[in-house]
Design a protein around this motif. Structure first.
Motif, PDB file in Angstrom:
ATOM      1  N   MET A  39      41.663  53.047  33.902  1.00 37.30           N
ATOM      2  CA  MET A  39      40.643  52.829  32.883  1.00 37.30           C
ATOM      3  C   MET A  39      39.238  52.879  33.472  1.00 37.30           C
ATOM      4  SD  MET A  39      42.536  49.812  30.732  1.00 37.30           S
ATOM      5  CE  MET A  39      41.398  49.801  29.358  1.00 37.30           C
ATOM      6  N   ARG A  40      39.173  53.107  34.782  1.00 34.66           N
ATOM      7  CA  ARG A  40      37.908  53.184  35.521  1.00 34.66           C
ATOM      8  C   ARG A  40      37.091  51.889  35.421  1.00 34.66           C
ATOM      9  NH1 ARG A  40      38.055  58.726  33.424  1.00 34.66           N
ATOM     10  NH2 ARG A  40      38.507  60.081  35.197  1.00 34.66           N
ATOM     11  N   LEU A  41      37.808  50.783  35.519  1.00 36.26           N
ATOM     12  CA  LEU A  41      37.174  49.477  35.504  1.00 36.26           C
ATOM     13  C   LEU A  41      37.175  48.890  36.906  1.00 36.26           C
ATOM     14  CD1 LEU A  41      38.856  48.087  32.258  1.00 36.26           C
ATOM     15  CD2 LEU A  41      36.490  48.866  32.507  1.00 36.26           C
ATOM     16  N   GLU A  42      36.339  47.900  37.111  1.00 37.53           N
ATOM     17  CA  GLU A  42      36.233  47.227  38.397  1.00 37.53           C
ATOM     18  C   GLU A  42      37.558  46.553  38.758  1.00 37.53           C
ATOM     19  OE1 GLU A  42      34.229  42.980  39.607  1.00 37.53           O
ATOM     20  OE2 GLU A  42      33.124  44.303  38.260  1.00 37.53           O
ATOM     21  N   ALA A  43      37.931  46.639  40.028  1.00 39.90           N
ATOM     22  CA  ALA A  43      39.162  45.993  40.498  1.00 39.90           C
ATOM     23  C   ALA A  43      39.127  44.514  40.145  1.00 39.90           C
ATOM     24  CB  ALA A  43      39.306  46.171  42.008  1.00 39.90           C
ATOM     25  N   GLY A  44      40.214  44.019  39.578  1.00 35.48           N
ATOM     26  CA  GLY A  44      40.302  42.620  39.195  1.00 35.48           C
ATOM     27  C   GLY A  44      39.758  42.317  37.805  1.00 35.48           C
ATOM     28  N   TYR A  45      39.356  43.338  37.078  1.00 37.44           N
ATOM     29  CA  TYR A  45      38.732  43.166  35.765  1.00 37.44           C
ATOM     30  C   TYR A  45      39.592  42.334  34.812  1.00 37.44           C
ATOM     31  CZ  TYR A  45      36.391  44.403  31.396  1.00 37.44           C
ATOM     32  OH  TYR A  45      35.742  44.352  30.195  1.00 37.44           O
ATOM     33  N   PHE A  46      40.905  42.538  34.838  1.00 41.09           N
ATOM     34  CA  PHE A  46      41.797  41.859  33.903  1.00 41.09           C
ATOM     35  C   PHE A  46      42.485  40.621  34.494  1.00 41.09           C
ATOM     36  CE2 PHE A  46      41.854  46.255  32.188  1.00 41.09           C
ATOM     37  CZ  PHE A  46      41.357  45.977  30.916  1.00 41.09           C
ATOM     38  N   TYR A  47      42.073  40.175  35.664  1.00 43.85           N
ATOM     39  CA  TYR A  47      42.777  39.080  36.326  1.00 43.85           C
ATOM     40  C   TYR A  47      42.741  37.784  35.528  1.00 43.85           C
ATOM     41  CZ  TYR A  47      43.604  41.756  40.595  1.00 43.85           C
ATOM     42  OH  TYR A  47      44.037  42.671  41.500  1.00 43.85           O
ATOM     43  N   ASP A  48      41.612  37.474  34.907  1.00 47.46           N
ATOM     44  CA  ASP A  48      41.544  36.244  34.116  1.00 47.46           C
ATOM     45  C   ASP A  48      42.537  36.309  32.957  1.00 47.46           C
ATOM     46  OD1 ASP A  48      40.251  33.680  33.979  1.00 47.46           O
ATOM     47  OD2 ASP A  48      39.333  34.371  32.109  1.00 47.46           O
ATOM     48  N   SER A  49      42.650  37.469  32.332  1.00 49.39           N
ATOM     49  CA  SER A  49      43.626  37.649  31.244  1.00 49.39           C
ATOM     50  C   SER A  49      45.046  37.549  31.780  1.00 49.39           C
ATOM     51  CB  SER A  49      43.439  39.005  30.571  1.00 49.39           C
ATOM     52  OG  SER A  49      42.173  39.085  29.974  1.00 49.39           O
ATOM     53  N   TYR A  50      45.274  38.089  32.969  1.00 50.75           N
ATOM     54  CA  TYR A  50      46.603  38.047  33.590  1.00 50.75           C
ATOM     55  C   TYR A  50      47.046  36.599  33.807  1.00 50.75           C
ATOM     56  CZ  TYR A  50      50.395  39.502  36.735  1.00 50.75           C
ATOM     57  OH  TYR A  50      51.625  39.728  37.313  1.00 50.75           O
ATOM     58  N   ILE A  51      46.095  35.743  34.209  1.00 47.77           N
ATOM     59  CA  ILE A  51      46.417  34.326  34.414  1.00 47.77           C
ATOM     60  C   ILE A  51      46.956  33.729  33.124  1.00 47.77           C
ATOM     61  CG2 ILE A  51      45.440  32.032  34.828  1.00 47.77           C
ATOM     62  CD1 ILE A  51      43.454  33.404  36.738  1.00 47.77           C
ATOM     63  N   ARG A  71      46.071  39.170  46.073  1.00 45.79           N
ATOM     64  CA  ARG A  71      45.078  40.151  45.600  1.00 45.79           C
ATOM     65  C   ARG A  71      43.768  39.470  45.216  1.00 45.79           C
ATOM     66  NH1 ARG A  71      42.912  44.685  46.292  1.00 45.79           N
ATOM     67  NH2 ARG A  71      42.714  46.049  44.490  1.00 45.79           N
ATOM     68  N   CYS A  72      43.847  38.289  44.595  1.00 41.53           N
ATOM     69  CA  CYS A  72      42.636  37.531  44.270  1.00 41.53           C
ATOM     70  C   CYS A  72      41.863  37.203  45.549  1.00 41.53           C
ATOM     71  CB  CYS A  72      42.977  36.237  43.536  1.00 41.53           C
ATOM     72  SG  CYS A  72      43.443  36.462  41.823  1.00 41.53           S
ATOM     73  N   ALA A  73      42.569  36.799  46.584  1.00 40.32           N
ATOM     74  CA  ALA A  73      41.927  36.481  47.861  1.00 40.32           C
ATOM     75  C   ALA A  73      41.271  37.728  48.453  1.00 40.32           C
ATOM     76  CB  ALA A  73      42.940  35.891  48.831  1.00 40.32           C
ATOM     77  N   GLU A  74      41.967  38.858  48.398  1.00 44.96           N
ATOM     78  CA  GLU A  74      41.414  40.106  48.940  1.00 44.96           C
ATOM     79  C   GLU A  74      40.130  40.522  48.236  1.00 44.96           C
ATOM     80  OE1 GLU A  74      44.558  42.948  48.463  1.00 44.96           O
ATOM     81  OE2 GLU A  74      45.779  42.037  50.039  1.00 44.96           O
ATOM     82  N   LEU A  75      40.081  40.308  46.911  1.00 47.16           N
ATOM     83  CA  LEU A  75      38.921  40.727  46.124  1.00 47.16           C
ATOM     84  C   LEU A  75      37.845  39.649  46.021  1.00 47.16           C
ATOM     85  CD1 LEU A  75      40.680  42.584  43.161  1.00 47.16           C
ATOM     86  CD2 LEU A  75      39.527  43.599  45.139  1.00 47.16           C
ATOM     87  N   GLY A  76      38.118  38.462  46.578  1.00 50.22           N
ATOM     88  CA  GLY A  76      37.153  37.376  46.496  1.00 50.22           C
ATOM     89  C   GLY A  76      37.054  36.768  45.107  1.00 50.22           C
ATOM     90  N   LYS A  77      38.126  36.880  44.336  1.00 51.13           N
ATOM     91  CA  LYS A  77      38.172  36.320  42.986  1.00 51.13           C
ATOM     92  C   LYS A  77      38.613  34.856  43.079  1.00 51.13           C
ATOM     93  CE  LYS A  77      37.688  39.942  40.123  1.00 51.13           C
ATOM     94  NZ  LYS A  77      36.710  39.918  39.065  1.00 51.13           N
ATOM     95  N   LEU A  78      37.752  34.033  43.641  1.00 51.31           N
ATOM     96  CA  LEU A  78      38.107  32.640  43.914  1.00 51.31           C
ATOM     97  C   LEU A  78      38.304  31.826  42.640  1.00 51.31           C
ATOM     98  CD1 LEU A  78      35.814  31.929  46.992  1.00 51.31           C
ATOM     99  CD2 LEU A  78      38.177  32.752  46.932  1.00 51.31           C
ATOM    100  N   ASP A  79      37.566  32.153  41.572  1.00 53.34           N
ATOM    101  CA  ASP A  79      37.753  31.435  40.318  1.00 53.34           C
ATOM    102  C   ASP A  79      39.162  31.667  39.780  1.00 53.34           C
ATOM    103  OD1 ASP A  79      36.936  34.129  39.951  1.00 53.34           O
ATOM    104  OD2 ASP A  79      36.323  33.730  37.880  1.00 53.34           O
ATOM    105  N   CYS A  80      39.637  32.900  39.844  1.00 52.34           N
ATOM    106  CA  CYS A  80      41.001  33.210  39.391  1.00 52.34           C
ATOM    107  C   CYS A  80      42.033  32.561  40.308  1.00 52.34           C
ATOM    108  CB  CYS A  80      41.220  34.723  39.348  1.00 52.34           C
ATOM    109  SG  CYS A  80      40.300  35.560  38.039  1.00 52.34           S
ATOM    110  N   LEU A  81      41.753  32.565  41.592  1.00 53.53           N
ATOM    111  CA  LEU A  81      42.650  31.951  42.574  1.00 53.53           C
ATOM    112  C   LEU A  81      42.813  30.459  42.287  1.00 53.53           C
ATOM    113  CD1 LEU A  81      44.208  32.759  45.149  1.00 53.53           C
ATOM    114  CD2 LEU A  81      42.197  32.136  46.437  1.00 53.53           C
ATOM    115  N   ARG A  82      41.700  29.783  42.022  1.00 47.97           N
ATOM    116  CA  ARG A  82      41.752  28.344  41.708  1.00 47.97           C
ATOM    117  C   ARG A  82      42.533  28.071  40.427  1.00 47.97           C
ATOM    118  NH1 ARG A  82      36.842  27.993  44.429  1.00 47.97           N
ATOM    119  NH2 ARG A  82      35.542  28.758  42.747  1.00 47.97           N
TER     120      ARG A  82
END
Length: 107
Positions: A39-51, A71-82
């Protein structure tokens, strides 16, 4: 766009893609990342929805949860990780796996 067209773009089998869209099959992290990329979106774009879809509203499965945390750790998506870690701790059976994963981030 048809499912077959998007399947070619994303590299996901059209039957698998159809099953995911229709809610008949859970999505893996690899598939989520391929869909996002297709979809040409930023990596991790749907992670919050995935949670919310795959962790909060479903029985967490470590085969999906472990790669998600990694994957959250790799992308620095700490909010999703928490968020995911907090939801995971509601099931204490996952505590040892969660702590092992956390330790692996520091190695």
């Amino acid at each position: 766009m048809t499912i077959n067209q998007f399947a070619r773009i994303s590299g996901i089998n059209s039957g698998t893609l159809s099953s995911i869209i229709n809610g008949n099959r859970p999505m893996s992290m690899h598939q989520l990342d391929r869909i996002t990329e297709g979809m040409r979106l930023e990596a991790g774009y749907f992670y919050d929805s995935y949670i919310h879809e795959c962790i909060f509203h479903a029985i967490p499965d470590w085969r999906r949860l472990g790669p998600f945390l990694q994957r959250c750790a790799e992308l620095g998506k700490l909010d999703c990780l928490r968020k995911a870690a907090r939801m995971t701790m509601e099931n204490l059976n996952y505590a040892p796996l969660l702590f092992e994963t956390a330790e692996s981030f520091f190695l």
